[in-house]
Design a protein around this motif. Structure first.
Motif, PDB file in Angstrom:
ATOM      1  N   ARG A 138     -24.554   7.522  12.849  1.00 33.88           N
ATOM      2  CA  ARG A 138     -25.746   7.432  12.004  1.00 33.88           C
ATOM      3  C   ARG A 138     -26.590   8.701  12.118  1.00 33.88           C
ATOM      4  NH1 ARG A 138     -25.294   1.883  13.555  1.00 33.88           N
ATOM      5  NH2 ARG A 138     -25.232   0.521  11.719  1.00 33.88           N
ATOM      6  N   GLN A 139     -26.679   9.251  13.325  1.00 27.00           N
ATOM      7  CA  GLN A 139     -27.449  10.482  13.504  1.00 27.00           C
ATOM      8  C   GLN A 139     -26.818  11.633  12.722  1.00 27.00           C
ATOM      9  OE1 GLN A 139     -27.713  11.136  17.722  1.00 27.00           O
ATOM     10  NE2 GLN A 139     -28.934   9.294  18.099  1.00 27.00           N
ATOM     11  N   ARG A 140     -25.478  11.717  12.797  1.00 25.18           N
ATOM     12  CA  ARG A 140     -24.799  12.778  12.050  1.00 25.18           C
ATOM     13  C   ARG A 140     -24.940  12.570  10.554  1.00 25.18           C
ATOM     14  NH1 ARG A 140     -18.781  13.269  13.879  1.00 25.18           N
ATOM     15  NH2 ARG A 140     -18.958  11.011  13.667  1.00 25.18           N
ATOM     16  N   PHE A 141     -24.824  11.304  10.095  1.00 27.79           N
ATOM     17  CA  PHE A 141     -24.969  11.034   8.666  1.00 27.79           C
ATOM     18  C   PHE A 141     -26.364  11.404   8.191  1.00 27.79           C
ATOM     19  CE2 PHE A 141     -26.433   8.364   5.213  1.00 27.79           C
ATOM     20  CZ  PHE A 141     -25.416   8.502   4.288  1.00 27.79           C
ATOM     21  N   GLU A 142     -27.360  11.003   8.959  1.00 28.18           N
ATOM     22  CA  GLU A 142     -28.736  11.285   8.554  1.00 28.18           C
ATOM     23  C   GLU A 142     -28.992  12.783   8.502  1.00 28.18           C
ATOM     24  OE1 GLU A 142     -33.006  10.269  10.482  1.00 28.18           O
ATOM     25  OE2 GLU A 142     -31.768   8.542   9.913  1.00 28.18           O
ATOM     26  N   SER A 143     -28.415  13.530   9.457  1.00 29.94           N
ATOM     27  CA  SER A 143     -28.585  14.973   9.462  1.00 29.94           C
ATOM     28  C   SER A 143     -27.971  15.597   8.206  1.00 29.94           C
ATOM     29  CB  SER A 143     -27.946  15.565  10.720  1.00 29.94           C
ATOM     30  OG  SER A 143     -28.014  16.977  10.704  1.00 29.94           O
ATOM     31  N   LEU A 202     -28.327  17.661   2.491  1.00 30.78           N
ATOM     32  CA  LEU A 202     -27.999  17.577   1.073  1.00 30.78           C
ATOM     33  C   LEU A 202     -29.262  17.475   0.216  1.00 30.78           C
ATOM     34  CD1 LEU A 202     -24.884  15.210   1.137  1.00 30.78           C
ATOM     35  CD2 LEU A 202     -24.939  17.597   0.397  1.00 30.78           C
ATOM     36  N   LEU A 203     -30.266  16.741   0.697  1.00 33.61           N
ATOM     37  CA  LEU A 203     -31.525  16.674  -0.054  1.00 33.61           C
ATOM     38  C   LEU A 203     -32.181  18.049  -0.140  1.00 33.61           C
ATOM     39  CD1 LEU A 203     -33.280  13.338   1.031  1.00 33.61           C
ATOM     40  CD2 LEU A 203     -31.808  13.794  -0.937  1.00 33.61           C
ATOM     41  N   ALA A 204     -32.068  18.836   0.935  1.00 31.10           N
ATOM     42  CA  ALA A 204     -32.611  20.189   0.905  1.00 31.10           C
ATOM     43  C   ALA A 204     -31.851  21.044  -0.115  1.00 31.10           C
ATOM     44  CB  ALA A 204     -32.544  20.818   2.292  1.00 31.10           C
ATOM     45  N   ALA A 263     -31.229  23.515  -5.559  1.00 35.28           N
ATOM     46  CA  ALA A 263     -30.553  23.518  -6.859  1.00 35.28           C
ATOM     47  C   ALA A 263     -31.535  23.245  -7.995  1.00 35.28           C
ATOM     48  CB  ALA A 263     -29.429  22.472  -6.861  1.00 35.28           C
ATOM     49  N   ARG A 264     -32.536  22.417  -7.737  1.00 42.30           N
ATOM     50  CA  ARG A 264     -33.545  22.144  -8.763  1.00 42.30           C
ATOM     51  C   ARG A 264     -34.297  23.424  -9.139  1.00 42.30           C
ATOM     52  NH1 ARG A 264     -36.517  18.462  -6.289  1.00 42.30           N
ATOM     53  NH2 ARG A 264     -35.652  16.612  -7.303  1.00 42.30           N
ATOM     54  N   GLY A 290     -25.004  21.703 -13.887  1.00 41.10           N
ATOM     55  CA  GLY A 290     -23.790  21.211 -13.238  1.00 41.10           C
ATOM     56  C   GLY A 290     -23.908  21.101 -11.729  1.00 41.10           C
ATOM     57  N   PRO A 291     -24.276  22.197 -11.021  1.00 40.88           N
ATOM     58  CA  PRO A 291     -24.394  22.115  -9.552  1.00 40.88           C
ATOM     59  C   PRO A 291     -25.406  21.068  -9.095  1.00 40.88           C
ATOM     60  CG  PRO A 291     -24.339  24.391 -10.260  1.00 40.88           C
ATOM     61  CD  PRO A 291     -24.453  23.574 -11.505  1.00 40.88           C
ATOM     62  N   TYR A 292     -26.495  20.934  -9.861  1.00 40.30           N
ATOM     63  CA  TYR A 292     -27.528  19.969  -9.466  1.00 40.30           C
ATOM     64  C   TYR A 292     -26.977  18.545  -9.478  1.00 40.30           C
ATOM     65  CZ  TYR A 292     -31.837  17.278  -9.541  1.00 40.30           C
ATOM     66  OH  TYR A 292     -32.824  16.372  -9.254  1.00 40.30           O
ATOM     67  N   PHE A 293     -26.333  18.149 -10.563  1.00 34.66           N
ATOM     68  CA  PHE A 293     -25.839  16.781 -10.661  1.00 34.66           C
ATOM     69  C   PHE A 293     -24.629  16.545  -9.756  1.00 34.66           C
ATOM     70  CE2 PHE A 293     -28.067  16.923 -14.881  1.00 34.66           C
ATOM     71  CZ  PHE A 293     -29.027  15.990 -14.535  1.00 34.66           C
ATOM     72  N   ARG A 294     -23.905  17.594  -9.429  1.00 35.91           N
ATOM     73  CA  ARG A 294     -22.802  17.417  -8.469  1.00 35.91           C
ATOM     74  C   ARG A 294     -23.339  17.086  -7.078  1.00 35.91           C
ATOM     75  NH1 ARG A 294     -20.058  21.218 -11.821  1.00 35.91           N
ATOM     76  NH2 ARG A 294     -20.978  23.037 -10.796  1.00 35.91           N
ATOM     77  N   ILE A 295     -24.487  17.637  -6.724  1.00 36.36           N
ATOM     78  CA  ILE A 295     -25.089  17.294  -5.428  1.00 36.36           C
ATOM     79  C   ILE A 295     -25.566  15.843  -5.439  1.00 36.36           C
ATOM     80  CG2 ILE A 295     -26.973  17.787  -3.834  1.00 36.36           C
ATOM     81  CD1 ILE A 295     -26.802  20.713  -4.672  1.00 36.36           C
ATOM     82  N   VAL A 296     -26.196  15.416  -6.544  1.00 33.78           N
ATOM     83  CA  VAL A 296     -26.614  14.010  -6.642  1.00 33.78           C
ATOM     84  C   VAL A 296     -25.404  13.099  -6.499  1.00 33.78           C
ATOM     85  CG1 VAL A 296     -27.672  12.270  -8.131  1.00 33.78           C
ATOM     86  CG2 VAL A 296     -28.592  14.595  -8.092  1.00 33.78           C
ATOM     87  N   TYR A 297     -24.310  13.461  -7.165  1.00 32.64           N
ATOM     88  CA  TYR A 297     -23.075  12.670  -7.065  1.00 32.64           C
ATOM     89  C   TYR A 297     -22.567  12.633  -5.626  1.00 32.64           C
ATOM     90  CZ  TYR A 297     -18.128  11.490  -7.463  1.00 32.64           C
ATOM     91  OH  TYR A 297     -16.898  10.922  -7.289  1.00 32.64           O
ATOM     92  N   THR A 298     -22.576  13.782  -4.960  1.00 28.34           N
ATOM     93  CA  THR A 298     -22.065  13.853  -3.581  1.00 28.34           C
ATOM     94  C   THR A 298     -22.872  12.959  -2.648  1.00 28.34           C
ATOM     95  OG1 THR A 298     -21.276  16.120  -3.915  1.00 28.34           O
ATOM     96  CG2 THR A 298     -21.601  15.401  -1.648  1.00 28.34           C
TER      97      THR A 298
END
Length: 291
Positions: A107-112, A117-119, A124-125, A200-208
């Motif tokens: 969970r710690q690794r996932f949260e990191s 990814l949010l950053a 990308a925005r 494209g890159p922006y929505f690919r990050i949302v998808y990821t």
């Protein structure tokens, strides 16, 4: 946590009871062996049994004592079995503790990685660019040199693209024509095609981000909902609406499925874009739930 403490207390209670019985059995052995000799003696309490000298003549005291000693064999086997059971219980609890530790570490690794990814999404925005098409500028009498006629960036780019898309839907389709292929075509020609390098890159990050949340085997369903809600809170209404149209394209893979599963479109304001998306998405994409 409470259940594990209860298991430990129960194990300690059982072990204490076993040790107590074993000590009592050893200390009371001579008295119990005397009571085994005759049927009458079996009726007497242990601490009131007569001494060996008062037993009837001809009684094989040593034989009786031997029988008493043989009884320890079964008792020792019982203790061995209980010890083995205790060892298994300890190993089981140790395994559970290790599993919990591994899940916490996961969970710690996932949260990191999630916040990384949010950053990246925010970066990308900042790179997104959009400018009204010439037909839109002419229809709305926007001078090319005006601020509205220039290339827009970041949040303003999404807002401008949404105005353009609503214009295209109104002018290029009717309500009956707003099918998935037609809406995908309008979005691709008016938004994605001219500005794919930034959208494209922006929505690919949302998808990821959504894909990682869905595929994680450790996170609970409640945790997945919380992470998807946090992602949705980072997106403006134009971003969410454009994500919905982006998910209609074949190259978006199962983006529309993820948007539906995590109810990403439920807070879209009522309007042309939402009504168009409601025609091609499952109702769950817009449904509320108890988060």
């Amino acid at each position: 946590m409470g259940s594990n403490i209860l298991r430990v207390l129960m194990l300690l209670l059982v072990m204490t009871a076993v040790v107590t019985i074993w000590i009592f059995w050893g200390m009371a052995g001579p008295r119990i062996s005397e009571l085994f000799i005759t049927e009458g003696f079996l009726k007497l309490p242990i601490f009131f049994s007569p001494p060996i000298e008062s037993l009837p003549a001809g009684v094989d005291v040593m034989g009786k004592a031997g029988q008493w000693g043989d009884g320890f064999g079964a008792l020792n086997a019982l203790f061995a079995g209980l010890a083995f059971t205790g060892a298994l219980a300890a190993l089981f609890m140790q395994g559970q503790a290790a599993e919990r530790q591994n899940k916490d570490y996961h969970r710690q690794r996932f949260e990191s990685s999630y916040f990384e990814l949010l950053a990246l999404l925010r970066e990308a925005r900042r790179e997104v660019r959009f400018r009204y098409s010439l037909p839109y500028r002419k229809a709305n009498r926007i001078p090319p040199a005006s601020e509205r006629g220039k290339i827009q960036t970041e949040a303003a780019a999404f807002r401008t693209a949404m105005y353009e898309l609503r214009y295209l839907i109104r002018t290029k389709t009717t309500a009956a024509q707003q099918t998935k292929p037609e809406l995908e075509r309008v979005y691709r020609l008016g938004i994605h095609g001219p500005f794919e390098s930034t959208f494209g890159p922006y929505f690919r990050i949302v998808y990821t981000v959504l894909r990682r949340i869905k595929d994680d085997t450790v996170l609970t369903e409640r945790e997945k909902i919380q992470y998807s809600n946090l992602l949705r809170s980072q997106l403006t209404s134009p971003e969410l609406a454009l994500a919905g149209f982006n998910g209609l394209m074949p190259q978006a893979n199962d983006f529309s499925v993820l948007l539906t599963e995590f109810h990403m479109l439920k807070y879209l304001p009522n309007g042309l874009a939402r009504r168009a998306l409601e025609r091609v998405y499952e109702p769950d994409a817009f449904a509320a739930r108890n988060d």
